[in-house]
Design a protein around this motif. Structure first.
Motif, PDB file in Angstrom:
ATOM      1  N   LEU A  61       0.822  -1.218   0.000  1.00 21.18           N
ATOM      2  CA  LEU A  61       0.000   0.000   0.000  1.00 21.18           C
ATOM      3  C   LEU A  61       0.855   1.266   0.000  1.00 21.18           C
ATOM      4  O   LEU A  61       0.525   2.251  -0.659  1.00 21.18           O
ATOM      5  N   ASP A  62       1.923   1.273   0.795  1.00 19.93           N
ATOM      6  CA  ASP A  62       2.828   2.424   0.793  1.00 19.93           C
ATOM      7  C   ASP A  62       4.208   1.943   1.211  1.00 19.93           C
ATOM      8  O   ASP A  62       4.322   1.006   2.013  1.00 19.93           O
ATOM      9  N   SER A  63       5.215   2.549   0.641  1.00 19.64           N
ATOM     10  CA  SER A  63       6.577   2.170   1.039  1.00 19.64           C
ATOM     11  C   SER A  63       7.576   3.220   0.600  1.00 19.64           C
ATOM     12  O   SER A  63       7.344   3.953  -0.364  1.00 19.64           O
ATOM     13  N   VAL A  64       8.653   3.289   1.361  1.00 18.07           N
ATOM     14  CA  VAL A  64       9.830   4.039   0.919  1.00 18.07           C
ATOM     15  C   VAL A  64      10.912   2.997   0.673  1.00 18.07           C
ATOM     16  O   VAL A  64      11.224   2.198   1.563  1.00 18.07           O
ATOM     17  N   MET A  65      11.426   3.005  -0.541  1.00 17.08           N
ATOM     18  CA  MET A  65      12.466   2.040  -0.888  1.00 17.08           C
ATOM     19  C   MET A  65      13.772   2.809  -1.114  1.00 17.08           C
ATOM     20  O   MET A  65      13.801   3.776  -1.887  1.00 17.08           O
ATOM     21  N   PHE A  66      14.817   2.398  -0.435  1.00 17.00           N
ATOM     22  CA  PHE A  66      16.128   3.004  -0.621  1.00 17.00           C
ATOM     23  C   PHE A  66      16.950   2.066  -1.494  1.00 17.00           C
ATOM     24  O   PHE A  66      17.206   0.918  -1.093  1.00 17.00           O
ATOM     25  N   ILE A  67      17.325   2.554  -2.649  1.00 15.82           N
ATOM     26  CA  ILE A  67      18.156   1.765  -3.564  1.00 15.82           C
ATOM     27  C   ILE A  67      19.596   2.168  -3.274  1.00 15.82           C
ATOM     28  O   ILE A  67      20.007   3.297  -3.566  1.00 15.82           O
ATOM     29  N   LYS A  68      20.348   1.220  -2.720  1.00 18.44           N
ATOM     30  CA  LYS A  68      21.611   1.593  -2.066  1.00 18.44           C
ATOM     31  C   LYS A  68      22.848   1.350  -2.928  1.00 18.44           C
ATOM     32  O   LYS A  68      23.714   0.578  -2.567  1.00 18.44           O
ATOM     33  N   GLY A  69      22.887   1.995  -4.072  1.00 15.71           N
ATOM     34  CA  GLY A  69      24.116   1.949  -4.844  1.00 15.71           C
ATOM     35  C   GLY A  69      24.175   0.808  -5.845  1.00 15.71           C
ATOM     36  O   GLY A  69      24.820  -0.206  -5.617  1.00 15.71           O
ATOM     37  N   VAL A  70      23.486   0.999  -6.976  1.00 14.92           N
ATOM     38  CA  VAL A  70      23.532   0.009  -8.056  1.00 14.92           C
ATOM     39  C   VAL A  70      24.799   0.266  -8.865  1.00 14.92           C
ATOM     40  O   VAL A  70      25.034   1.390  -9.321  1.00 14.92           O
ATOM     41  N   ALA A  71      25.610  -0.745  -9.029  1.00  8.77           N
ATOM     42  CA  ALA A  71      26.874  -0.581  -9.761  1.00  8.77           C
ATOM     43  C   ALA A  71      26.653  -0.704 -11.269  1.00  8.77           C
ATOM     44  O   ALA A  71      25.618  -1.225 -11.713  1.00  8.77           O
ATOM     45  N   ASP A  72      27.601  -0.233 -12.037  1.00  5.11           N
ATOM     46  CA  ASP A  72      27.553  -0.324 -13.499  1.00  5.11           C
ATOM     47  C   ASP A  72      27.320  -1.788 -13.912  1.00  5.11           C
ATOM     48  O   ASP A  72      28.011  -2.688 -13.425  1.00  5.11           O
ATOM     49  N   GLU A 148      -4.081   1.018  -8.970  1.00  5.41           N
ATOM     50  CA  GLU A 148      -3.359   2.148  -9.561  1.00  5.41           C
ATOM     51  C   GLU A 148      -2.373   2.694  -8.537  1.00  5.41           C
ATOM     52  O   GLU A 148      -2.754   3.006  -7.407  1.00  5.41           O
ATOM     53  N   MET A 149      -1.121   2.798  -8.931  1.00  4.53           N
ATOM     54  CA  MET A 149      -0.041   3.199  -8.028  1.00  4.53           C
ATOM     55  C   MET A 149       0.608   4.490  -8.506  1.00  4.53           C
ATOM     56  O   MET A 149       0.577   4.813  -9.689  1.00  4.53           O
ATOM     57  N   GLN A 150       1.228   5.184  -7.569  1.00  4.04           N
ATOM     58  CA  GLN A 150       1.981   6.394  -7.896  1.00  4.04           C
ATOM     59  C   GLN A 150       3.282   6.359  -7.111  1.00  4.04           C
ATOM     60  O   GLN A 150       3.323   5.818  -5.991  1.00  4.04           O
ATOM     61  N   ALA A 151       4.327   6.911  -7.687  1.00  2.00           N
ATOM     62  CA  ALA A 151       5.611   6.928  -6.991  1.00  2.00           C
ATOM     63  C   ALA A 151       6.331   8.242  -7.236  1.00  2.00           C
ATOM     64  O   ALA A 151       6.128   8.904  -8.258  1.00  2.00           O
ATOM     65  N   LEU A 152       7.144   8.574  -6.275  1.00  4.18           N
ATOM     66  CA  LEU A 152       8.031   9.724  -6.367  1.00  4.18           C
ATOM     67  C   LEU A 152       9.445   9.153  -6.280  1.00  4.18           C
ATOM     68  O   LEU A 152       9.743   8.404  -5.340  1.00  4.18           O
ATOM     69  N   VAL A 153      10.271   9.465  -7.271  1.00  9.14           N
ATOM     70  CA  VAL A 153      11.625   8.908  -7.308  1.00  9.14           C
ATOM     71  C   VAL A 153      12.622  10.063  -7.259  1.00  9.14           C
ATOM     72  O   VAL A 153      12.524  11.006  -8.053  1.00  9.14           O
ATOM     73  N   ALA A 154      13.559  10.000  -6.325  1.00  4.86           N
ATOM     74  CA  ALA A 154      14.622  11.010  -6.261  1.00  4.86           C
ATOM     75  C   ALA A 154      15.943  10.257  -6.167  1.00  4.86           C
ATOM     76  O   ALA A 154      16.027   9.242  -5.452  1.00  4.86           O
ATOM     77  N   GLY A 155      16.937  10.709  -6.874  1.00  8.40           N
ATOM     78  CA  GLY A 155      18.191   9.960  -6.840  1.00  8.40           C
ATOM     79  C   GLY A 155      19.361  10.732  -7.415  1.00  8.40           C
ATOM     80  O   GLY A 155      19.230  11.890  -7.831  1.00  8.40           O
ATOM     81  N   ALA A 156      20.497  10.059  -7.436  1.00  2.05           N
ATOM     82  CA  ALA A 156      21.724  10.649  -7.983  1.00  2.05           C
ATOM     83  C   ALA A 156      22.725   9.529  -8.232  1.00  2.05           C
ATOM     84  O   ALA A 156      22.609   8.437  -7.646  1.00  2.05           O
ATOM     85  N   ILE A 157      23.676   9.819  -9.099  1.00  2.00           N
ATOM     86  CA  ILE A 157      24.792   8.887  -9.276  1.00  2.00           C
ATOM     87  C   ILE A 157      25.918   9.406  -8.380  1.00  2.00           C
ATOM     88  O   ILE A 157      26.409  10.525  -8.568  1.00  2.00           O
ATOM     89  N   ILE A 158      26.269   8.602  -7.387  1.00  2.00           N
ATOM     90  CA  ILE A 158      27.307   9.001  -6.426  1.00  2.00           C
ATOM     91  C   ILE A 158      28.416   7.948  -6.473  1.00  2.00           C
ATOM     92  O   ILE A 158      28.141   6.757  -6.277  1.00  2.00           O
ATOM     93  N   LYS A 159      29.607   8.407  -6.741  1.00  2.00           N
ATOM     94  CA  LYS A 159      30.757   7.518  -6.891  1.00  2.00           C
ATOM     95  C   LYS A 159      30.444   6.350  -7.842  1.00  2.00           C
ATOM     96  O   LYS A 159      30.653   5.180  -7.515  1.00  2.00           O
ATOM     97  N   LYS A 160      29.861   6.705  -8.984  1.00  2.20           N
ATOM     98  CA  LYS A 160      29.554   5.761 -10.065  1.00  2.20           C
ATOM     99  C   LYS A 160      28.491   4.729  -9.711  1.00  2.20           C
ATOM    100  O   LYS A 160      28.357   3.714 -10.396  1.00  2.20           O
ATOM    101  N   ARG A 161      27.760   4.977  -8.637  1.00  4.78           N
ATOM    102  CA  ARG A 161      26.680   4.062  -8.276  1.00  4.78           C
ATOM    103  C   ARG A 161      25.364   4.825  -8.209  1.00  4.78           C
ATOM    104  O   ARG A 161      25.330   5.980  -7.779  1.00  4.78           O
ATOM    105  N   LEU A 162      24.299   4.155  -8.605  1.00  8.09           N
ATOM    106  CA  LEU A 162      22.978   4.777  -8.584  1.00  8.09           C
ATOM    107  C   LEU A 162      22.344   4.614  -7.208  1.00  8.09           C
ATOM    108  O   LEU A 162      22.159   3.494  -6.719  1.00  8.09           O
ATOM    109  N   HIS A 163      22.056   5.760  -6.600  1.00  7.77           N
ATOM    110  CA  HIS A 163      21.325   5.770  -5.332  1.00  7.77           C
ATOM    111  C   HIS A 163      19.978   6.430  -5.584  1.00  7.77           C
ATOM    112  O   HIS A 163      19.909   7.442  -6.282  1.00  7.77           O
ATOM    113  N   ALA A 164      18.929   5.881  -5.017  1.00  7.24           N
ATOM    114  CA  ALA A 164      17.609   6.487  -5.217  1.00  7.24           C
ATOM    115  C   ALA A 164      16.699   6.171  -4.044  1.00  7.24           C
ATOM    116  O   ALA A 164      16.864   5.159  -3.357  1.00  7.24           O
TER     117      ALA A 164
END
Lengths: 192, 392
Positions: A61-72, A148-164
């Motif tokens: 129903l609701d969640s905050v997901m932390f994507i902790k550094g996806v590598a190349d 029907e779902m909605q999401a807000l995504v915020a992120g950045a590439i930090i030290k060549k890894r994707l954080h969101a």
């Protein structure tokens, strides 16, 4: 031969046995990259490798997901998805040279792996992630169950890894319910 | 697999319940469904219809159905042209999903998945598949299958069934439909019969009978291209065998048609489905099965319709695949698309993204400016303007 399927099950069982933990409303480190002020009394629930997942009313129903550094070369979602879904090596991959536009597309294609439909993004724009140059966009979709779902995504590439950080919820009620709190959570990001 | 088991469980559980109300005995040969006919209430068939009515109610309110009145009216029109007096009993639901499928529930609920529409070349091909599904409905193949399953099941299975059926309520509409499709894997005889009915209906409606075999041939090629990725529900339930193609070809050769009578319905098909092709192709690309998508794009390009749009998606395929040399191929495809004229504004954005990575800054800026010019209220306008600043 018979031991192989059992061995494959081990990570799943380990995840299944991981405890649900209450997140205290004090500053919390997300991996070793940044920290946030949670704003709410979230419960941390078991998640896929490389992710932290917090929810108030249940992750469906609701969640905050932390994507902790996806590598190349890595997929956003690793591990089993569903019967018939492509293996990890055939899933959409993150590349360090990706633009925010590519990353928004990567998210949409990664969510499509779960048989979600009518995936759309909106409002892609540059935004600081802590002090890093990052991006932000919104996403909508319909789950296989027709929700029907909605999401807000915020992120950045930090030290060549994707954080969101992905805040998602049922569009009708749950997404708006905690949106303000999540906005504050995002502005509280401090890089370590 | 688990979901399929759950739905199978529901059906078997229903059969057990129906068994309480229905006198046992060999069902015997089923007669064709008459127009407007509904099964008597105290029968297993009525139980099956009720279960499907519930699935249909869920489907109606789910977000998966394409609600556009024009497209729905077009597909329902083909069904009515084929089904004649059964038209009023068949309700078409166009489901937005790139997977290739069409199915018919015993209560008259027909699903047409957008993946099927995308893979058909013309109205005649789509009509053949719809006619095939109408064949299953009129010949009551679901009921036959339902009774076969019940007769073949043993006591242990029934016990498992009752345990498993409890979870069915949590299964969402799309999963339910997919699982139901796999449960309704008709016998080879049923498939052959539905092929014959579909063929007869398309001929009676005036469509070119040669198109029946052509769509199976295209699907055979599609299956070959996707053999190691995601198996199609449709292929599992409708195996596109060489025998099937040969039979349909032979039937088409024997069919006597006068010149000028054969209708492909290509113009009508393109007019009705064209506005949705970009959405359908975008959904197809998201499956990231480049070999199969390439096959589809080749067919669409060969058909000559919407060349700019097809070239744009060819560029998208190269850009997303990202193999060595694909950036150059993508640029060429986007430029070809732009030259064709009927290109969506997003082609300029994609071109800009590839050129930006190739450090062709001036050309990238020109492409982004063109995108913003054509799409002044672009949802990602702020991001594109940021790229433009970086490219200065």
């Amino acid at each position: 031969m018979r031991t192989l399927p059992l061995l494959l099950l081990v990570p799943v069982l380990v995840i299944a046995c991981a405890p649900v933990k209450l997140i205290e409303n004090t500053r919390v480190s997300i991996g070793d990259t940044y920290s946030v002020d949670p704003q709410l009394r979230w419960a941390s629930v078991p998640a896929r490798p490389g992710l932290d997942l917090w929810t108030v009313d249940g992750a469906a129903l609701d969640s905050v997901m932390f994507i902790k550094g996806v590598a190349d070369g890595e997929a956003v979602f690793r591990g089993p998805i569903r019967s018939g879904a492509p293996d990890d090596d055939k899933r959409p991959k993150f590349r360090t040279e990706m633009t925010p536009s590519d990353i928004a597309e990567l998210f949409v294609d990664s969510y499509a792996l779960f048989r979600n439909q009518k995936l759309e993004t909106a409002g892609l724009r540059p935004e600081k992630f802590g002090t890093e140059d990052g991006f932000r966009f919104e996403m909508t979709w319909v789950t296989p169950a027709g929700l029907e779902m909605q999401a807000l995504v915020a992120g950045a590439i930090i030290k060549k890894r994707l954080h969101a950080v992905v805040y998602s919820g049922a569009r009708a009620h749950y997404f708006p319910k905690y949106r303000d709190a999540v906005e504050k959570l995002l502005t509280s990001i401090k890089l370590q | 697999m688990k979901l399929a088991t759950q739905v199978l469980s529901l059906i078997l559980a229903l059969s057990l319940l129906a068994g309480c109300a229905t006198p046992r005995g060999a069902p015997g040969a089923l007669t064709d469904l008459k127009p407007g006919e509904r099964p008597a209430l105290a029968t297993d068939e009525a139980g099956l219809w009720m279960a499907m009515d519930r699935v249909e109610a869920n489907l109606k309110t789910s977000g998966h159905v394409v609600t556009d009145p024009a497209l729905n009216s077009y597909v329902q029109g083909i069904v009515c042209r084929l089904a004649g007096p059964h038209c009023a009993s068949i309700r078409v639901y166009i489901v937005q999903t790139p997977h290739l499928n069409a199915s018919m529930a015993p209560n008259g609920m027909m699903q047409v998945w957008t993946g099927l529409i995308l893979h058909a070349d013309n109205e005649a091909q789509l009509a053949y598949v719809l006619g095939h599904e109408i064949g299953h409905y009129v010949r009551r193949h679901s009921v036959q299958l339902f009774r076969d399953v019940r007769l073949k099941s043993n006591a242990t299975l029934f016990l498992n069934v009752l345990a498993g059926a409890a979870g069915v309520g949590f299964v969402g509409p799309l999963i339910q439909l997919a699982a139901l499709s796999s449960v309704f894997a008709f016998s080879r005889d049923n498939e052959r019969e539905a092929d014959e009915v579909g063929f007869e209906l398309m001929v009676l409606a005036g469509y070119d009978p040669h198109e029946a075999a052509k769509i199976w041939e295209a699907l055979l090629a599609q299956r070959a291209a996707t053999k190691d990725s995601q198996p199609s529900i449709f292929f599992a339930t409708h195996p596109p065998t060489g025998e099937r193609v040969a039979t349909l070809k032979a039937l088409a050769e024997k069919t006597r048609t006068a010149p000028g009578e054969l209708d492909l319905g290509r113009e009508r098909f393109l007019a009705a489905t064209g506005p949705f092709r970009a959405t359908m192709l975008r959904d197809e690309l998201r499956l990231r099965r480049s070999a199969a998508t390439q096959l589809l794009l080749d067919r669409l390009a060969a058909s000559g319709s919407a060349p700019g749009e097809i070239q744009f998606f060819q560029g998208e395929l190269y850009r997303l695949r990202g193999e060595s040399g694909d950036d150059v191929k993508a640029i060429a495809a986007y430029e070809k698309a732009a030259a064709a004229g009927d290109v969506p504004p997003e082609a300029h954005r994609s071109l800009g993204l590839v050129l930006m990575k190739a450090r062709a800054n001036a050309r990238a800026r020109a492409a982004f400016f063109r995108y913003l010019e054509l799409r002044p209220d672009a949802q990602d306008g702020a991001m594109i303007r940021d790229y433009l600043k970086r490219l200065e």
